[in-house]
Write an enzyme that holds these catalytic residues in place. Structure first.
Site, PDB file in Angstrom:
ATOM      1  N   ASP A  26      15.832  86.958  67.786  1.00 23.68           N
ATOM      2  CA  ASP A  26      16.099  88.076  66.912  1.00 23.68           C
ATOM      3  C   ASP A  26      14.784  88.622  66.487  1.00 23.68           C
ATOM      4  O   ASP A  26      13.677  87.868  66.290  1.00 23.68           O
ATOM      5  CB  ASP A  26      16.683  87.512  65.832  1.00 23.68           C
ATOM      6  CG  ASP A  26      17.047  88.525  64.571  1.00 23.68           C
ATOM      7  OD1 ASP A  26      17.567  89.368  65.062  1.00 23.68           O
ATOM      8  OD2 ASP A  26      16.955  88.103  63.568  1.00 23.68           O
ATOM      9  N   HIS A  27      14.589  89.961  66.265  1.00 27.09           N
ATOM     10  CA  HIS A  27      13.563  90.789  66.094  1.00 27.09           C
ATOM     11  C   HIS A  27      12.310  90.503  66.909  1.00 27.09           C
ATOM     12  O   HIS A  27      11.272  90.380  66.373  1.00 27.09           O
ATOM     13  CB  HIS A  27      13.288  90.575  64.496  1.00 27.09           C
ATOM     14  CG  HIS A  27      14.251  91.257  63.764  1.00 27.09           C
ATOM     15  ND1 HIS A  27      14.239  92.793  63.625  1.00 27.09           N
ATOM     16  CD2 HIS A  27      15.042  91.040  62.880  1.00 27.09           C
ATOM     17  CE1 HIS A  27      15.221  93.143  62.634  1.00 27.09           C
ATOM     18  NE2 HIS A  27      15.781  92.057  62.403  1.00 27.09           N
ATOM     19  N   ASP A  45      12.547  94.758  68.608  1.00 33.05           N
ATOM     20  CA  ASP A  45      12.560  95.819  67.550  1.00 33.05           C
ATOM     21  C   ASP A  45      11.196  96.426  67.608  1.00 33.05           C
ATOM     22  O   ASP A  45      10.105  95.805  66.868  1.00 33.05           O
ATOM     23  CB  ASP A  45      13.000  94.847  66.303  1.00 33.05           C
ATOM     24  CG  ASP A  45      12.889  95.740  64.981  1.00 33.05           C
ATOM     25  OD1 ASP A  45      12.839  96.917  65.005  1.00 33.05           O
ATOM     26  OD2 ASP A  45      12.719  94.999  63.931  1.00 33.05           O
ATOM     27  N   GLU A 103      17.120  98.528  68.069  1.00 25.23           N
ATOM     28  CA  GLU A 103      17.277  98.896  66.825  1.00 25.23           C
ATOM     29  C   GLU A 103      16.431 100.220  66.611  1.00 25.23           C
ATOM     30  O   GLU A 103      15.654 100.618  67.127  1.00 25.23           O
ATOM     31  CB  GLU A 103      16.659  98.001  65.641  1.00 25.23           C
ATOM     32  CG  GLU A 103      16.740  98.599  64.475  1.00 25.23           C
ATOM     33  CD  GLU A 103      16.254  97.335  63.129  1.00 25.23           C
ATOM     34  OE1 GLU A 103      16.049  97.802  62.162  1.00 25.23           O
ATOM     35  OE2 GLU A 103      16.238  96.148  63.695  1.00 25.23           O
ATOM     36  N   HIS A 143      17.226  93.044  54.677  1.00 26.98           N
ATOM     37  CA  HIS A 143      17.091  91.547  54.860  1.00 26.98           C
ATOM     38  C   HIS A 143      16.838  90.906  53.492  1.00 26.98           C
ATOM     39  O   HIS A 143      16.069  91.576  52.579  1.00 26.98           O
ATOM     40  CB  HIS A 143      15.834  91.515  55.697  1.00 26.98           C
ATOM     41  CG  HIS A 143      16.094  92.167  57.006  1.00 26.98           C
ATOM     42  ND1 HIS A 143      15.401  93.101  57.694  1.00 26.98           N
ATOM     43  CD2 HIS A 143      16.944  91.456  57.920  1.00 26.98           C
ATOM     44  CE1 HIS A 143      15.868  93.135  58.834  1.00 26.98           C
ATOM     45  NE2 HIS A 143      16.795  92.365  59.087  1.00 26.98           N
ATOM     46  N   GLY A 193      21.018  92.298  57.870  1.00 23.82           N
ATOM     47  CA  GLY A 193      20.883  91.990  56.538  1.00 23.82           C
ATOM     48  C   GLY A 193      22.487  91.829  56.286  1.00 23.82           C
ATOM     49  O   GLY A 193      22.855  92.429  55.152  1.00 23.82           O
ATOM     50  N   GLY A 194      22.949  90.849  56.692  1.00 25.62           N
ATOM     51  CA  GLY A 194      24.311  90.636  56.455  1.00 25.62           C
ATOM     52  C   GLY A 194      24.648  89.601  55.411  1.00 25.62           C
ATOM     53  O   GLY A 194      25.838  89.281  54.939  1.00 25.62           O
ATOM     54  N   VAL A 230      23.320  86.732  59.699  1.00 24.60           N
ATOM     55  CA  VAL A 230      22.932  85.846  58.581  1.00 24.60           C
ATOM     56  C   VAL A 230      22.017  85.101  58.563  1.00 24.60           C
ATOM     57  O   VAL A 230      21.760  84.207  59.508  1.00 24.60           O
ATOM     58  CB  VAL A 230      24.385  85.107  58.324  1.00 24.60           C
ATOM     59  CG1 VAL A 230      24.359  84.249  56.975  1.00 24.60           C
ATOM     60  CG2 VAL A 230      25.653  86.027  58.326  1.00 24.60           C
TER      61      VAL A 230
END
Length: 288
Positions: free
Chosen positions: A81-82, A103, A133, A179, A208-209, A230
């Site tokens: 992630d990211h 990202d 992204e 986030h 940003g869930g 999440v």
């Protein structure tokens, strides 16, 4: 079930539900995510950020995640992630991750396209899916901090071009989420999301869930979101669980009780999210 790419899981949602993607940093959090997914018979994405890689070291955290995924009774993807560089993405691909996110949304469009396209070339050669992204999601996640005045929503016209030029499998637009926890009610741009959905054929990921209302989540899915990230909600659940155990047992020195509490807190939170996302029971109908 075997390990799957994120795109394989997301393409099965058909705009009716979303796959939960949960950020983890250790064994107990990984177990909590997978145990929850199994109990709900739901596909799931285990996500590891660059911050988590630095904390746990890639060899350790990848072995934990991949072992859990391969033993799971439901479809699982393991995703970076990211990621901020080709080097980090390549390291995760070599370690066995089935998906990576690159990202470079803070960079000029030309540089974002160039780097993302190169990651796609490397990843696709290894059968790994790529998330990219465009636009900047505000807030704080691990070491990623974006001030309110730096956040930038995604232009639907540019989004269409970005996806076409890069060849990404999953697209993460910025539509007003942040986030971390919200300081005030989020200003979600649903019409922008619908416009992006109409122009982009690949699955869409929501960053940003955490800390969103059930009503907002339902509407986001209806408007085209296929994957919901999440992280913060898990951190809140974990830290609250540890505080509660220590408060109730001030003289305790059995660390495993803390780890069990962490695992159960993550499991309970992920179960709630899976149900909210409409993913419960979906694993049985997925032909992968």
């Amino acid at each position: 079930m075997s390990l799957h790419t994120a795109r394989e899981l997301l393409e099965k949602t058909n705009g009716e539900w979303a796959v939960g993607a949960f950020n983890v940093t250790n064994l107990e959090e990984v177990q909590g995510v997978v145990f929850a997914a199994e109990s709900e018979n739901a596909p799931v994405i285990i996500m590891v950020s660059e911050g988590a890689v630095r904390h746990a070291e890639l060899g350790y955290i990848s072995a934990i995640c991949l072992n859990a995924a391969k033993q799971a009774k439901v479809p699982v993807a393991v995703q970076l992630d990211h990621g901020t560089s080709l080097e980090m993405a390549a390291q995760c691909i070599r370690s066995g991750f089935s998906a990576v996110m690159i990202d470079n949304s803070r960079l000029p469009l030309e540089d974002n396209v160039r780097i993302t396209k190169r990651v796609v070339e490397v990843a696709h050669a290894c059968g790994v899916s790529v998330e990219g992204e465009l636009g900047i999601v505000g807030g704080k996640e691990d070491d990623l901090v974006v001030a309110d005045d730096e956040a930038r929503l995604t232009d639907p016209d540019v989004a269409e071009e970005f996806v076409r030029l890069t060849g990404i499998d999953v697209f993460a637009p910025a539509i007003g989420t942040v986030h971390g926890l919200y300081k005030s009610a989020p200003a979600l741009d649903f019409s922008r999301l619908e416009d992006i959905r109409a122009r982009v054929s690949v699955p869409l990921a929501l960053h940003g869930g955490s800390d969103l209302s059930d009503e907002d989540i339902a509407k986001l899915i209806r408007c085209g979101i296929n994957k919901i990230n999440v992280g913060t909600d898990l951190k809140v659940a974990v830290t609250n669980a540890v505080r509660q155990v220590l408060a109730q047992n001030p003289d305790m020195h059995e660390s495993r009780l803390l780890y069990i509490a962490v695992r159960e807190a993550v499991r309970d939170t992920v179960v709630k999210k899976i149900r909210l996302f409409g993913a419960s029971g979906r694993a049985s109908s997925m032909r992968l």
